[in-house]
Design a protein around this motif. Sequence first.
Motif, short mmCIF file in Angstrom:
data_model
loop_
_atom_site.label_atom_id
_atom_site.label_comp_id
_atom_site.label_asym_id
_atom_site.label_seq_id
_atom_site.Cartn_x
_atom_site.Cartn_y
_atom_site.Cartn_z
N ARG A 244 1.71 -10.41 10.64
CA ARG A 244 1.64 -9.88 8.91
C ARG A 244 0.97 -8.95 8.96
O ARG A 244 0.25 -8.31 9.91
N PHE A 245 1.41 -8.34 7.54
CA PHE A 245 0.55 -6.33 7.38
C PHE A 245 0.40 -6.02 5.82
O PHE A 245 1.25 -6.48 5.37
N ALA A 246 -0.72 -5.93 5.83
CA ALA A 246 -1.65 -5.48 4.73
C ALA A 246 -2.46 -3.92 4.01
O ALA A 246 -3.10 -4.03 5.59
N GLY A 247 -2.38 -3.69 3.73
CA GLY A 247 -3.27 -2.29 3.19
C GLY A 247 -2.48 -1.22 2.18
O GLY A 247 -2.41 -2.12 1.24
N GLY A 248 -3.08 -0.20 2.71
CA GLY A 248 -2.90 1.14 1.80
C GLY A 248 -3.06 2.55 1.84
O GLY A 248 -3.72 1.95 2.75
N THR A 249 -2.55 3.03 1.08
CA THR A 249 -2.48 4.11 1.65
C THR A 249 -2.70 5.21 0.49
O THR A 249 -1.91 6.11 -0.74
N ASP A 254 -7.95 9.63 -6.81
CA ASP A 254 -8.02 8.18 -7.35
C ASP A 254 -6.77 7.01 -7.91
O ASP A 254 -6.56 6.79 -8.57
N ALA A 255 -5.81 7.24 -6.84
CA ALA A 255 -4.32 6.36 -6.10
C ALA A 255 -4.14 6.03 -4.98
O ALA A 255 -4.63 6.62 -4.51
N VAL A 285 3.69 -5.15 -3.32
CA VAL A 285 4.36 -3.44 -3.66
C VAL A 285 2.89 -3.40 -5.13
O VAL A 285 3.54 -4.24 -6.12
N GLY A 286 1.99 -1.86 -4.76
CA GLY A 286 1.34 -2.06 -5.90
C GLY A 286 0.58 -0.70 -6.09
O GLY A 286 1.07 0.29 -5.04
N LEU A 287 0.31 -0.71 -7.24
CA LEU A 287 -0.77 1.08 -7.07
C LEU A 287 -2.12 0.65 -8.08
O LEU A 287 -1.59 0.08 -8.79
N ALA A 288 -3.17 1.53 -7.20
CA ALA A 288 -4.08 1.07 -8.07
C ALA A 288 -5.01 2.07 -8.80
O ALA A 288 -4.97 3.62 -6.63
N ALA A 289 -5.22 2.86 -9.56
CA ALA A 289 -5.21 4.87 -9.94
C ALA A 289 -6.27 4.08 -11.41
O ALA A 289 -5.74 3.12 -12.39
#
Length: 411
Positions: A244-249, A254-255, A285-289
């Motif tokens: 499993r690989f999970a994270g964010g860049t 602010d995104a 996949v997602g986007l936090a902003a």
Amino acid sequence: MLTPLTARNGQKNQKSLLAFAIGSVLASAATPVLSMTFTEALTGGKVSLDVRYRYEFVDQDNPLDQAHASTVRTRLGYRTGDFKGFEVFTEAEDVSAVGNENYNSTINGITDHSVVADPTETEVNQIYVRYKGFSDTSLTYGRQRFAMDNHRFIGTVGWRQNEQTFDAFVGTNESLPDTKITAGYLHNANRVFSDASPNGNFRMQSPVFNAQYYGLAAGTLTTYGYLFDFTNADVNSTQNFGLRFAGGTDVAEDAKVLYTLEYAIQKDYADNPQSFEAAYWLAEVGLAAYGLTFKVGMETLESDDGRSFQTPLATLHAMNGWADQFLVTPDDGLQDLYVSAGALVKGVKWLAVYHDYSSDINSLSYGSELGLLAVYPINKHYTVGAKFASYAEDGRGVDTDKAWLWGEVKF
């Protein structure tokens, strides 16, 4: 072709490898830290209290009457102070109905109503001894709350009033840089149906191993192996190995782009009378902003000629829709295509999720579901919330609407 003896030897080798991994965790030793006296540890501990009231409504397009479940779950716990690296925690749990039980709790005999699996019982939820005298290591033996990653394989089922806990020996070690290793041996799952139910326990002989590396800037890489040998439910015995690989860049001030990838393979194990091999896939996949979060994902539980990928120890309510229509994976497998949108507005968490369900084989349509959630943590002690789920069948199950209102107090 593998002979039964060769297959059994292979399973013994796999169990030996996990036993070696568990031993590696326990081998990290250091000088025990000084602690308070026995009397001080016994009397100078901490009391915990968690009370949750919930109303749950269920309406299904079948002959069953609507369910109206009004229940209070109370947990009272006590954790001792540290004595030579040891501490003890014990927690009692009571689920009581407020008014009449106008629902099928699975053990109350009210079978003309829809199911709300919250039986009114009093049990020991947790009781364990923990040793933390070794550097970066924790060893826990007894009945305990235990979950791995996102609860897909091993979870607490914390949404139900009587949560799932495990009789187990579990060790964790964080001696290696940016790494956490968890290894254990599970003896029994105390399921949400309570000890009063014939389905209340999953007895097992199950070594488990999970290693997380969080030293990568892009996310956390996890590898795991779970050998589930159910002694009172052979058909559920499986060997599971995955990555499993999970994270964010960050892509702007602010995104952030979010992502999760996971793959696992499941095969028959121990005395399972079936022979099969099925895979599990998750891509999200997602986007936090600016306080908003959007995600799209596909989760696939494959079928091998009618024997599908199953995860009976998971927190299943959190997986394939809150209407709980896929607590058991269909024989033809499951593909769950979902999109979600969330927001945090003036301290209130809002979430909307839409699922489209289909089979892994035979091109079957199952249906769709809409879920809505609002949670307001008033402060660290008080939380209120509301949730709604509506499942529209398209070849599997029946139309189902569920709604919840709850409030919780924790100290």
